[in-house]
Design a protein around this motif. Structure first.
Motif, short mmCIF file in Angstrom:
data_model
loop_
_atom_site.label_atom_id
_atom_site.label_comp_id
_atom_site.label_asym_id
_atom_site.label_seq_id
_atom_site.Cartn_x
_atom_site.Cartn_y
_atom_site.Cartn_z
N ASN A 77 44.29 27.36 -58.69
CA ASN A 77 43.39 26.35 -59.26
C ASN A 77 42.68 25.53 -58.18
O ASN A 77 42.00 24.55 -58.51
CB ASN A 77 44.17 25.41 -60.18
CG ASN A 77 44.77 26.16 -61.35
OD1 ASN A 77 44.09 26.97 -61.98
ND2 ASN A 77 46.03 25.92 -61.63
N LEU A 78 42.84 25.91 -56.92
CA LEU A 78 42.23 25.18 -55.81
C LEU A 78 41.12 26.01 -55.18
O LEU A 78 41.09 27.22 -55.33
CB LEU A 78 43.29 24.85 -54.75
CG LEU A 78 44.48 24.01 -55.19
CD1 LEU A 78 45.49 23.87 -54.06
CD2 LEU A 78 44.02 22.63 -55.67
N GLU A 79 40.23 25.34 -54.47
CA GLU A 79 39.18 26.02 -53.72
C GLU A 79 39.51 25.89 -52.24
O GLU A 79 39.81 24.80 -51.76
CB GLU A 79 37.81 25.40 -54.02
CG GLU A 79 37.28 25.75 -55.38
CD GLU A 79 37.09 27.24 -55.60
OE1 GLU A 79 36.69 27.96 -54.66
OE2 GLU A 79 37.37 27.70 -56.72
N PHE A 80 39.41 27.00 -51.51
CA PHE A 80 39.77 27.01 -50.10
C PHE A 80 38.58 27.28 -49.18
O PHE A 80 38.76 27.53 -47.99
CB PHE A 80 40.87 28.03 -49.83
CG PHE A 80 42.19 27.66 -50.45
CD1 PHE A 80 42.64 26.35 -50.47
CD2 PHE A 80 42.99 28.64 -51.00
CE1 PHE A 80 43.86 26.03 -51.03
CE2 PHE A 80 44.23 28.32 -51.55
CZ PHE A 80 44.65 27.00 -51.58
N ALA A 81 37.36 27.23 -49.72
CA ALA A 81 36.18 27.43 -48.87
C ALA A 81 36.22 26.39 -47.75
O ALA A 81 36.48 25.21 -47.98
CB ALA A 81 34.91 27.29 -49.69
N GLY A 82 36.00 26.85 -46.52
CA GLY A 82 36.03 25.95 -45.36
C GLY A 82 37.41 25.71 -44.80
O GLY A 82 37.56 24.99 -43.81
N LYS A 83 38.44 26.30 -45.40
CA LYS A 83 39.81 26.12 -44.91
C LYS A 83 40.24 27.35 -44.11
O LYS A 83 39.91 28.48 -44.45
CB LYS A 83 40.77 25.86 -46.05
CG LYS A 83 40.47 24.53 -46.76
CD LYS A 83 41.56 24.11 -47.69
CE LYS A 83 41.22 22.84 -48.43
NZ LYS A 83 41.18 21.65 -47.59
N THR A 84 41.00 27.09 -43.05
CA THR A 84 41.45 28.11 -42.13
C THR A 84 42.96 28.30 -42.30
O THR A 84 43.71 27.32 -42.24
CB THR A 84 41.13 27.69 -40.68
OG1 THR A 84 39.71 27.53 -40.58
CG2 THR A 84 41.60 28.72 -39.69
N PHE A 85 43.38 29.54 -42.50
CA PHE A 85 44.78 29.86 -42.77
C PHE A 85 45.32 30.88 -41.77
O PHE A 85 44.58 31.68 -41.21
CB PHE A 85 44.94 30.48 -44.16
CG PHE A 85 44.77 29.55 -45.30
CD1 PHE A 85 45.88 28.97 -45.92
CD2 PHE A 85 43.51 29.25 -45.80
CE1 PHE A 85 45.73 28.12 -46.99
CE2 PHE A 85 43.35 28.40 -46.87
CZ PHE A 85 44.46 27.84 -47.48
N ALA A 86 46.64 30.86 -41.64
CA ALA A 86 47.40 31.94 -41.02
C ALA A 86 48.71 32.03 -41.78
O ALA A 86 49.18 31.04 -42.37
CB ALA A 86 47.63 31.69 -39.54
N LEU A 87 49.30 33.23 -41.77
CA LEU A 87 50.49 33.49 -42.58
C LEU A 87 51.61 34.08 -41.73
O LEU A 87 51.36 34.81 -40.77
CB LEU A 87 50.15 34.46 -43.71
CG LEU A 87 49.07 33.96 -44.66
CD1 LEU A 87 48.49 35.11 -45.46
CD2 LEU A 87 49.63 32.91 -45.58
N LEU A 88 52.83 33.76 -42.13
CA LEU A 88 54.00 34.28 -41.45
C LEU A 88 55.07 34.58 -42.48
O LEU A 88 55.08 33.99 -43.56
CB LEU A 88 54.53 33.26 -40.43
CG LEU A 88 54.93 31.90 -41.00
CD1 LEU A 88 56.32 31.52 -40.55
CD2 LEU A 88 53.92 30.86 -40.57
N GLY A 89 55.94 35.50 -42.14
CA GLY A 89 57.02 35.80 -43.07
C GLY A 89 58.14 36.58 -42.44
O GLY A 89 57.97 37.28 -41.45
N SER A 90 59.29 36.43 -43.06
CA SER A 90 60.47 37.20 -42.66
C SER A 90 60.82 38.14 -43.81
O SER A 90 60.56 37.84 -44.96
CB SER A 90 61.65 36.28 -42.33
OG SER A 90 62.00 35.50 -43.46
N GLY A 91 61.38 39.27 -43.45
CA GLY A 91 61.74 40.23 -44.48
C GLY A 91 62.75 41.23 -43.96
O GLY A 91 63.32 41.07 -42.88
N ASP A 92 62.92 42.27 -44.74
CA ASP A 92 63.91 43.30 -44.44
C ASP A 92 63.24 44.65 -44.67
O ASP A 92 62.78 44.93 -45.79
CB ASP A 92 65.11 43.11 -45.36
CG ASP A 92 66.28 44.03 -45.04
OD1 ASP A 92 66.06 45.12 -44.48
OD2 ASP A 92 67.42 43.65 -45.37
#
Length: 151
Positions: A77-92
Motif C-alpha cells: 500500500n506504499l509508494e517507493f518511487a525515489g527510494k533506494t533499497f538493498a536486500l539481504l537474507g540468510s537461508g539454507d
C-alpha cells in the motif's frame, strides 16, 4: 545522504549477524543508520527514509517469516518511487528456494517503484570467514550508491 533505515527479521540470529556486519560497513562509509527488528516497526516508517536495507530469513520453502510478512503486506500500500533499497537474507541450501523470502521482498519493492541498487546478498546460515568482509563491503557499497544521484 540521509539516514539509512536497516530493518531485519531474525530467528536464530543469522540475519541479525548479517545486519551487524552490514551496519559496520555503513558506519565505516560514514552513513548514519537507524536499525530496527522487523517486529518492532510498521511499514509506514519507510515513508520517512530514502535509503532502506531489508533483511530476512526464509521460512519453509521460500516463504517470508511472520514478522516480515506483515510488513510486506503493508508495503503493498506504499509508494517507493525515489527510494533506494538493498536486500539481504540468510537461508539454507537444503531447501528448494534458497533465500526465497528475499526474492519475495524484491518483487514487492520493484512493483511499488522502488530501486534495488545491489544484487541481494544471501548467506547460508551464519556468516563466517570471508562472508564477514563481504557483508561489511555490501554496507560500504550501499552507502556509496546512496550518495550518487538517482538514474
Amino acid at each position: 545522504m540521509g539516514k539509512v533505515l536497516l530493518v531485519y527479521a531474525t530467528m536464530s540470529g543469522n540475519t541479525e549477524a548479517m545486519a551487524d556486519l552490514i551496519e559496520k560497513g555503513l558506519i565505516e562509509a560514514q552513513a548514519s543508520v537507524d536499525r530496527y527488528e522487523a517486529m518492532d516497526i510498521h511499514a509506514e516508517l519507510f515513508n520517512d527514509y530514502e535509503y532502506i536495507l531489508l533483511g530476512t530469513y526464509t521460512w519453509g520453502d521460500g516463504d517470508l517469516p511472520d514478522e516480515m510478512l506483515d510488513i510486506a503486506e503493508d508495503m503493498e500500500n506504499l509508494e517507493f518511487a525515489g527510494k533506494t533499497f538493498a536486500l539481504l537474507g540468510s537461508g539454507d541450501t537444503s531447501y528448494a528456494f534458497f533465500c526465497g523470502a528475499v526474492d519475495e521482498l524484491e518483487k514487492v519493492i520493484t512493483a511499488r517503484g522502488g530501486r534495488v541498487v545491489l544484487p541481494p546478498v544471501k548467506i547460508e546460515n551464519n556468516p563466517e570467514g570471508s562472508e564477514e568482509e563481504e557483508l561489511r563491503e555490501f554496507g560500504r557499497q550501499f552507502a556509496a550508491l546512496c550518495r550518487q544521484p538517482a538514474e
